[in-house]
Design a protein around this motif. Structure first.
Motif, PDB file in Angstrom:
ATOM      1  N   UNK A 294       0.730  -1.161   0.060  1.00 21.17           N
ATOM      2  CA  UNK A 294       0.080   0.028  -0.044  1.00 21.17           C
ATOM      3  C   UNK A 294       0.725   1.188  -0.009  1.00 21.17           C
ATOM      4  N   UNK A 295       0.528   2.261  -0.476  1.00 26.96           N
ATOM      5  CA  UNK A 295       1.052   3.717  -0.585  1.00 26.96           C
ATOM      6  C   UNK A 295       0.723   4.242   0.576  1.00 26.96           C
ATOM      7  N   UNK A 296       1.565   4.967   1.482  1.00 27.97           N
ATOM      8  CA  UNK A 296       1.488   5.784   2.492  1.00 27.97           C
ATOM      9  C   UNK A 296       0.594   6.852   2.157  1.00 27.97           C
ATOM     10  N   UNK A 351      -7.380   2.882  -3.836  1.00 26.14           N
ATOM     11  CA  UNK A 351      -6.667   3.035  -4.917  1.00 26.14           C
ATOM     12  C   UNK A 351      -7.360   4.027  -6.054  1.00 26.14           C
ATOM     13  N   UNK A 352      -8.644   3.833  -6.225  1.00 31.35           N
ATOM     14  CA  UNK A 352      -9.381   4.440  -6.994  1.00 31.35           C
ATOM     15  C   UNK A 352      -9.360   5.874  -6.760  1.00 31.35           C
ATOM     16  N   UNK A 353      -9.354   6.359  -5.195  1.00 33.40           N
ATOM     17  CA  UNK A 353      -9.149   7.863  -5.111  1.00 33.40           C
ATOM     18  C   UNK A 353      -7.775   8.301  -5.089  1.00 33.40           C
ATOM     19  N   UNK A 354      -6.696   7.427  -5.093  1.00 31.65           N
ATOM     20  CA  UNK A 354      -5.409   7.841  -5.309  1.00 31.65           C
ATOM     21  C   UNK A 354      -5.214   8.130  -7.003  1.00 31.65           C
ATOM     22  N   UNK A 355      -5.784   7.211  -7.674  1.00 32.67           N
ATOM     23  CA  UNK A 355      -5.761   7.444  -8.967  1.00 32.67           C
ATOM     24  C   UNK A 355      -6.640   8.773  -9.557  1.00 32.67           C
ATOM     25  N   UNK A 356      -7.741   8.984  -8.929  1.00 34.51           N
ATOM     26  CA  UNK A 356      -8.444  10.109  -9.014  1.00 34.51           C
ATOM     27  C   UNK A 356      -7.606  11.646  -8.748  1.00 34.51           C
ATOM     28  N   UNK A 357      -6.930  11.377  -7.585  1.00 36.10           N
ATOM     29  CA  UNK A 357      -6.090  12.758  -6.883  1.00 36.10           C
ATOM     30  C   UNK A 357      -5.302  13.012  -8.032  1.00 36.10           C
ATOM     31  N   UNK A 390       2.356   5.623 -11.156  1.00 32.63           N
ATOM     32  CA  UNK A 390       1.585   6.971 -11.071  1.00 32.63           C
ATOM     33  C   UNK A 390       2.279   7.769 -10.249  1.00 32.63           C
ATOM     34  N   UNK A 391       2.034   7.459  -8.788  1.00 39.47           N
ATOM     35  CA  UNK A 391       2.654   8.363  -7.645  1.00 39.47           C
ATOM     36  C   UNK A 391       3.996   8.808  -7.751  1.00 39.47           C
ATOM     37  N   UNK A 392       4.606   7.497  -8.169  1.00 41.58           N
ATOM     38  CA  UNK A 392       6.470   7.808  -8.459  1.00 41.58           C
ATOM     39  C   UNK A 392       6.634   8.545  -9.446  1.00 41.58           C
ATOM     40  N   UNK A 393       5.831   8.687 -10.502  1.00 40.88           N
ATOM     41  CA  UNK A 393       5.986   9.621 -11.651  1.00 40.88           C
ATOM     42  C   UNK A 393       5.950  11.065 -11.597  1.00 40.88           C
ATOM     43  N   UNK A 394       4.894  11.245 -10.355  1.00 43.67           N
ATOM     44  CA  UNK A 394       4.414  12.507  -9.882  1.00 43.67           C
ATOM     45  C   UNK A 394       5.446  12.875  -9.039  1.00 43.67           C
ATOM     46  N   UNK A 395       6.091  12.260  -8.268  1.00 42.00           N
ATOM     47  CA  UNK A 395       7.133  12.702  -6.975  1.00 42.00           C
ATOM     48  C   UNK A 395       8.586  12.959  -7.841  1.00 42.00           C
ATOM     49  N   UNK A 396       8.687  12.025  -9.064  1.00 40.76           N
ATOM     50  CA  UNK A 396       9.878  12.289  -9.780  1.00 40.76           C
ATOM     51  C   UNK A 396       9.816  13.694 -10.566  1.00 40.76           C
TER      52      UNK A 396
END
Length: 437
Positions: A294-296, A351-357, A390-396
């Motif tokens: 899971x993503x923190x 995970x749907x909420x993370x995707x939408x965020x 997807x989250x890693x790409x945003x952080x990068x």
């Protein structure tokens, strides 16, 4: 003696003008007046807030009424009862003496009873030779008869207000439900308009309502919502009337003005094909090889800080706060309820909420958020999509922007130990610093 009361030179508590008025009303009672004591008591209980009575005061009044043997009280009868404090406390469910005295004073102040004091302050009745009562000292129940019509009118006013309040809340509930349905219809049917702005307007109006709102405020909010409802309904009806199923050009007629001209309701299915065409086998294999963890929440918020704007004070402390914020972002992005429902079924709610965020974070770069979400949902169903990359790409991207800023404006120290001020693991930093292929 009641705390804060004024005393006379004789040490007795003075009478108030209200008590004098009650005594005058009791003296003016008509001999043929009749009142059903329990019916009047019911009216008093319903109108207690207008009268100024307390719940415990009404419990004492109920006890006092039980000491009068007759149910029908008449103007020509002896209406004084003289129970002792011990008897009153017993019938008032064991009320303490200090509480009893305090609420007896409230009943007197409200004009519900009148004190008939004896010379020595005791309560008793003096009877004649035939056993009839000649003089009684205690509590006079004459106001129950003298003010029976007044209490009935007050109870009727309270009932009328309660009914009006109930009707106002029902109307408010209905118009809120109708507005939400119309907005979802507009999004679902791709009706041109800035539905995100409409949703914000709706939320701003509703936010005026506190947890316990007076009727006037409820009616004011209903009026504003009703005007918004009429406007949305007119837009949808105009769209239906002017729609030409055989034409692909823009529909004429009245539309809700769009504050973002580049925002368009494109075909979700068409956009899905474009996204799928951009995928490759390497990405699919990469996703399938990701660790199942899971993503923190902290990392997600650091990658998608935009969702903080949707919460009061910008605070998101728990996943439930995050999910609530994402629910507000969905209509603003023009994502249909069906697309959102499908995403939650396939990806899971979190995970749907993370995707939408993440989509909300990149909203300016995405022309059709609904189509993009449907495409990602389809890829997730086939095992080709995960929220982790997807989250890693945003952080990068955020780290690259930070490095660029540091190059343009160097600092004496460069403690790069996290992203956006948040500490992350060295393993994650190494992953983010790796050059992209």
């Amino acid at each position: 003696m009641q705390s804060g009361s004024v005393t006379t030179p004789f040490g007795r508590r003075p009478m108030t003008l209200g008590q004098i008025s009650s005594q005058m009303a009791a003296k003016a009672i008509k001999p043929d007046a009749v009142a059903h004591k329990w019916q009047v008591f019911q009216h008093i209980r319903e109108a207690r807030e207008l009268i100024g009575a307390t719940d415990r005061g009404l419990a004492i009044l109920n006890a006092l009424l039980t000491f009068h043997p007759e149910t029908a009280l008449t103007g020509d009868a002896e209406l004084v009862v003289w129970p002792s404090n011990e008897q009153l406390m017993a019938r008032a469910n064991g009320m303490p003496p200090t509480t009893l005295r305090r609420h007896l004073a409230v009943l007197v102040d409200c004009g519900l009873i009148i004190r008939r004091d004896s010379p020595n302050g005791k309560r008793f009745a003096r009877k004649g030779r035939g056993g009839e009562i000649e003089q009684a000292y205690g509590f006079d129940l004459s106001p129950i008869v003298a003010r029976a019509e007044e209490f009935r009118d007050l109870a009727l006013a309270v009932q009328t207000e309660k009914k009006a309040f109930r009707v106002a809340k029902e109307r408010l509930t209905l118009v809120r439900r109708d507005i939400v349905k119309l907005i979802e219809t507009g999004i679902e049917e791709h009706v041109p308009g800035n539905w995100g702005r409409v949703t914000q307007t709706y939320q701003q109006i509703v936010s005026r309502l506190p947890r316990s709102a007076p009727r006037q405020l409820v009616e004011d909010v209903w009026q504003q919502l009703h005007e918004l409802y009429v406007e949305i309904r007119d837009v949808l009806e105009s769209f239906v009337k002017n729609e030409n199923p055989d034409a692909n050009e823009s529909h004429s007629g009245r539309h809700i003005q769009n504050s973002k001209p580049d925002f368009t309701f494109e075909s979700e299915n068409g956009f899905r094909e474009e996204v799928e065409a951009g995928g490759n086998v390497a990405e699919t294999d990469n996703v399938r090889s990701l660790p199942k963890r899971e993503l923190p929440l902290g990392i997600v918020l650091d990658a998608c800080p935009g969702v903080r704007e949707l919460t009061p004070g910008g605070e998101i402390r728990h996943w439930r706060d995050f999910l609530a914020a994402v629910e507000l972002a969905r209509p603003m992005l023009g994502i249909s309820p069906s697309a959102w429902r499908e995403a939650r079924e396939v990806l899971g709610e979190q995970h749907a909420a993370i995707t939408l965020a993440a989509i909300y974070q990149r909203a300016e770069q995405i022309n059709n958020a609904g189509g993009y979400l449907r495409s990602l949902t389809d890829r997730a169903r086939d095992g080709k999509f995960s929220t982790w990359p997807m989250i890693m790409a945003l952080l990068r991207a955020k780290l690259d922007a930070q490095k660029s800023a540091d190059t343009d404006a160097p600092h004496p120290t460069d403690p790069v130990d996290g992203v956006g001020g948040m500490r992350v693991s060295e393993a994650l930093l190494k992953t983010l610093r790796k050059p992209r292929a």
